[in-house]
Design an enzyme around this catalytic site. Structure first.
Site, mmCIF file in Angstrom:
data_model
loop_
_atom_site.group_PDB
_atom_site.id
_atom_site.type_symbol
_atom_site.label_atom_id
_atom_site.label_comp_id
_atom_site.label_asym_id
_atom_site.label_seq_id
_atom_site.Cartn_x
_atom_site.Cartn_y
_atom_site.Cartn_z
ATOM 1 N N HIS A 37 0.840 -1.208 0.000
ATOM 2 C CA HIS A 37 0.000 0.000 0.000
ATOM 3 C C HIS A 37 0.877 1.260 0.000
ATOM 4 C CE1 HIS A 37 -2.810 -2.927 2.079
ATOM 5 N NE2 HIS A 37 -3.568 -2.483 1.107
ATOM 6 N N VAL A 176 4.547 -5.741 -4.622
ATOM 7 C CA VAL A 176 5.675 -5.636 -3.679
ATOM 8 C C VAL A 176 5.784 -6.966 -2.945
ATOM 9 C CG1 VAL A 176 6.589 -4.406 -1.663
ATOM 10 C CG2 VAL A 176 5.367 -3.148 -3.453
ATOM 11 N N SER A 185 0.441 -9.032 1.340
ATOM 12 C CA SER A 185 -1.013 -9.078 1.403
ATOM 13 C C SER A 185 -1.426 -8.873 2.847
ATOM 14 C CB SER A 185 -1.500 -10.457 0.929
ATOM 15 O OG SER A 185 -2.849 -10.663 1.342
ATOM 16 N N SER A 186 -2.547 -8.192 3.040
ATOM 17 C CA SER A 186 -3.043 -8.011 4.413
ATOM 18 C C SER A 186 -3.378 -9.360 5.029
ATOM 19 C CB SER A 186 -4.284 -7.118 4.419
ATOM 20 O OG SER A 186 -3.975 -5.886 3.811
#
Ligand code: PAF
Length: 283
Positions: A37, A176, A185-186
């Site tokens: 992000h 990324v 990833s979250s």
């Protein structure tokens, strides 16, 4: 960083920012922010006068048995990260603001909505397209920044922007990765240490296929076989899909001479992870 929650506040803040700083770059997120992000925010900052971010865990893109209620919510840490990135505006609406009780309008990107993740997550892309159209309408950005990691989402949203003539430039930024290759990833935070090790299988399979292409392989079926055999070594990981498709239509291709998207989705434990790699056209 100004934090706004209502439509009226957001519209006023956007008007002021545009007058002061010119263009607005927008990064829509569901929070639980990570370096991926932050790279989107940095791309927005490099391209636009002002940067707006949204944090909204969008209920309509989660299926009934998915992780909406346990999706990580880390608002305080997210705000800290966004302040460090010198974000100008954070829009963090309540569900009732985005979806008034009597709202019935849904954006459906026909065809694309059912492909790749849309095939196993029924209605997921209707939720994504509807919320992003809504967010664009509220924030009115000049450019919006999305990660290539969500390749099917990118295809759906590009098509929506084109079909609805939305005046937003779509900027797609590279995935990324952690040092060992795992795509950020979250949902990675759900993984146990053992699952974290197993999760690398997605990137490994994509790399094996890419190496074959570099050695001259052009047939999609051979690439799929190679990816399947990498996954076969880890029977605990349940493959959702492995695909070689056109990046715009998400339809399967037979050979990759004109370029293709290699994509993988799999359950590691109960966590569904996705990854992909874009093969450039042969020159
Ligand atoms: O990619 C995401 O985080 C979400 O799908 C998005 C684009 C913010 C819509 O809720």
């Amino acid at each position: 960083m100004q934090i706004v929650r209502t439509l009226a506040e957001t519209r006023a803040a956007v008007r002021a920012l545009r007058a002061e700083k010119g263009s607005i770059g927008f990064v829509p997120t569901m929070g639980a922010l990570h370096a991926g992000h932050r790279s989107l925010v940095q791309a927005a900052r490099a391209r636009c006068g002002a940067v707006a971010v949204s944090i909204f865990v969008n209920p309509t893109q989660f299926g009934p048995n998915e992780d909406f209620s346990r999706y990580p919510r880390t608002f305080a840490e997210d705000c800290e990260a966004l302040r460090e990135e010198e974000v100008d505006l954070l829009f963090a609406p309540e569900v009732a603001t985005m979806y008034p009780a009597d709202a019935v309008t849904v954006v459906r990107v026909e065809g694309l909505r059912d492909r790749l993740d849309g095939a196993s997550r029924l209605g997921h892309f209707d939720g994504v397209a509807t919320v992003v159209a809504n967010l664009f309408q509220i924030v009115q950005p000049d450019a919006a920044f999305f990660g290539q990691k969500d390749a099917a989402q990118v295809a759906v949203l590009r098509r929506m922007v084109r079909d609805l003539h939305l005046p937003v430039e779509m900027a797609i930024c590279p995935t990324v990765r952690e040092a060992d290759g795992l795509a950020m990833s979250s949902r990675n935070r759900y993984l146990s240490p053992e699952e974290r090790r197993q999760a690398l299988v997605l990137w490994r399979a994509l790399q094996v296929a890419e190496a074959l292409v570099k050695n001259g392989e052009q047939k999609a079926e051979r690439l799929l076989e190679a990816m399947r055999s990498v996954f076969a070594a880890l029977p605990d990981v349940r493959v959702d899909y492995l695909a070689v498709v056109d990046a715009d239509t998400l339809l399967p291709v037979q050979d990759v001479r004109r370029g293709a998207l290699l994509a993988a989705a799999a359950y590691v434990g109960t966590t569904r992870l996705i990854d992909n790699l874009l093969l450039p056209p042969e020159v």
